[in-house]
Write an enzyme that holds these catalytic residues in place. Structure first.
Site, PDB file in Angstrom:
ATOM      1  N   ALA A  35       0.814  -1.222   0.000  1.00 42.84           N
ATOM      2  CA  ALA A  35       0.000   0.000   0.000  1.00 42.84           C
ATOM      3  C   ALA A  35       0.844   1.268   0.000  1.00 42.84           C
ATOM      4  CB  ALA A  35      -0.996  -0.002   1.170  1.00 42.84           C
ATOM      5  N   ASP A  62      -0.546  -8.050  11.208  1.00 43.71           N
ATOM      6  CA  ASP A  62      -1.663  -7.450  10.469  1.00 43.71           C
ATOM      7  C   ASP A  62      -2.797  -8.478  10.369  1.00 43.71           C
ATOM      8  OD1 ASP A  62      -3.072  -5.472   9.163  1.00 43.71           O
ATOM      9  OD2 ASP A  62      -2.063  -5.724   7.240  1.00 43.71           O
ATOM     10  N   SER A 111      -5.670  -8.341   2.216  1.00 45.35           N
ATOM     11  CA  SER A 111      -6.255  -7.560   3.312  1.00 45.35           C
ATOM     12  C   SER A 111      -5.740  -8.066   4.626  1.00 45.35           C
ATOM     13  CB  SER A 111      -7.760  -7.715   3.290  1.00 45.35           C
ATOM     14  OG  SER A 111      -8.067  -9.040   3.642  1.00 45.35           O
TER      15      SER A 111
HETATM   16 ZN    ZN Z   1      -2.963  -1.629   5.996  1.00 45.27          ZN
END
Ligand code: ZN
Length: 404
Positions: free
Chosen positions: A236, A294, A329
């Site tokens: 990202a 994450d 994700s």
């Molecule tokens: Zn992120």
């Protein structure tokens, strides 16, 4: 006769037959613990003439500081970004479960959400010490909503927003409160990000750069304003380009103020980052590497459809996609898996792999005097591992809280 016999009458435990991680290397030493803290045995012998009440034989295993996960969105079906009535119990459930991954404290992470979610969830998730009931909470990580729409990843587009009112008032207007917040991820190219970053840093909150189109100059300016972390490096953000290395260039920047370290999160799950990229990052800036999971709410659950905040997530093998897309994700990897993968993929030492999940996140959060270390007087939050880096036991404040 001893002059000041026993500063404390609390029982003392001596962990023997172990290799402990101290001063960046595994040392053949015993670990002494009293009242939840790591004790200096020399002081104990000479000042107090004290001795151990209990001895624990570690079977020649490794003792390392407990893992600290500064980016975890949930797990076991619990989604920290959803304001259910029992978010407190949800955090407590994850806190309990991650003990088996060697995690002794963590930052529950919220993805980009509408203001009403922040207002409901932030006041509910308090900083805790941790103990038999679960890992400690070090404060929230708010990832968004002040990020780039172009680099949204799995964040819902409709809730991403700019700073409109000079930065500082945007923060309060969106989050409601900054209490119990430890980390905020922002895109530094946004107008007014400078005042917002300075405000957050002034409150003792670590600012992380991520979900961003920033070039290196913008990233360096943010660091000069006090930003100290990079959210899931390589993911990202603009890819590394030799004429404009982007945020990735911070790893070797010569515009980082003297004495400062820029830390960077790495999802070392074997999916988010190619091993060669992991090695480039590690070899160019080993002291800044922070392993993060994450982890999405599906971590710990079987494959299929799950949620992440306002999005639906599809789990396939070790991949977590935004449903119907190939957008990654977050991960379903656990912290101990990330540590093992990092060591194997980078070829780093056992010490470096363990410190990337303990000392470095503690330094990032400014708590390395009490967490992420086995130094004297630090909190006795530690794990016992075998040589394959499988977690065998987890301790918080000197108490055994999980055993394989
Ligand atoms: Zn992120």
């Amino acid at each position: 006769m001893p002059s000041n016999k026993s500063v404390s009458d609390a029982p003392i435990t001596q962990f023997i037959n172990c290799r402990i991680l101290r001063d960046h290397r595994l040392q053949r030493e015993d670990l002494w613990v009293r009242e939840g803290k790591i004790l200096d045995p020399e002081k104990l012998f000479f000042d107090e003439e004290g001795f151990a009440d209990h001895k624990v034989d570690c079977g020649n295993r490794i003792i390392a500081p407990g893992f600290i996960d500064v980016q975890i969105n949930g797990g076991y079906g619990i989604d920290f970004s959803q304001a259910t009535n029992n978010i407190k119990q949800g955090v407590a459930l994850v806190a309990k479960k991650v003990l088996e991954h060697g995690v002794t404290s963590f930052c529950p992470t919220l993805v980009t959400s509408p203001p009403e979610i922040y207002r409901q969830v932030i006041p509910e998730i308090r900083v805790t010490d941790g103990g038999a009931e679960g890992a400690g909470v070090l404060g929230l990580h708010l990832e968004g909503p002040f990020i780039s729409k172009e680099k949204k990843g799995a964040h819902p587009l409709q809730f991403i927003r700019p700073f409109e009112k000079g930065g500082v008032s945007d923060l309060m207007e969106t989050y409601g409160t900054l209490e119990n917040v430890a980390v905020v991820t922002v895109a530094p190219e946004l107008t007014y990000s400078g005042p917002a970053i300075r405000e957050l840093v002034g409150k003792g909150i670590a600012v992380s750069l991520g979900h961003s189109m920033a070039d290196l100059g913008q990233a360096e300016e943010a660091v000069q304003n006090g930003a100290s972390f990079i959210t899931h490096l390589f993911n990202a953000m603009l890819p590394f380009h030799h004429r404009d290395p982007g945020i990735v260039g911070l790893l070797t920047s010569d515009n980082v103020p003297a004495g400062r370290t820029v830390y960077y999160g790495m999802i070392s799950d074997g999916i988010h980052t190619h091993p060669a990229a992991l090695r480039i990052a590690h070899r160019s800036h080993p002291a800044g590497l922070v392993l993060v999971t994450d982890a999405v709410p599906a971590m710990g659950l079987p494959a299929g459809r799950h949620t992440l905040g306002q999005q639906e997530i599809h789990i396939q093998g070790l991949h977590a996609y935004v449903a119907g897309t190939t957008t990654l994700s977050g991960s379903i990897a656990t912290m101990d898996m990330c540590v093992r993968h990092f060591r194997q993929a980078s070829g780093c030492t056992v010490e470096a792999a363990l410190e990337a999940a303990s000392l470095h996140p503690a330094q990032l959060l400014g708590i390395s005097h009490r967490k992420g270390t086995l130094d004297y007087d630090a909190d006795a939050d530690f794990i016992v591992l075998d040589d394959s880096l499988t977690v065998r036991e987890t301790y918080i404040a000197g108490q055994l809280v999980w055993k394989k």
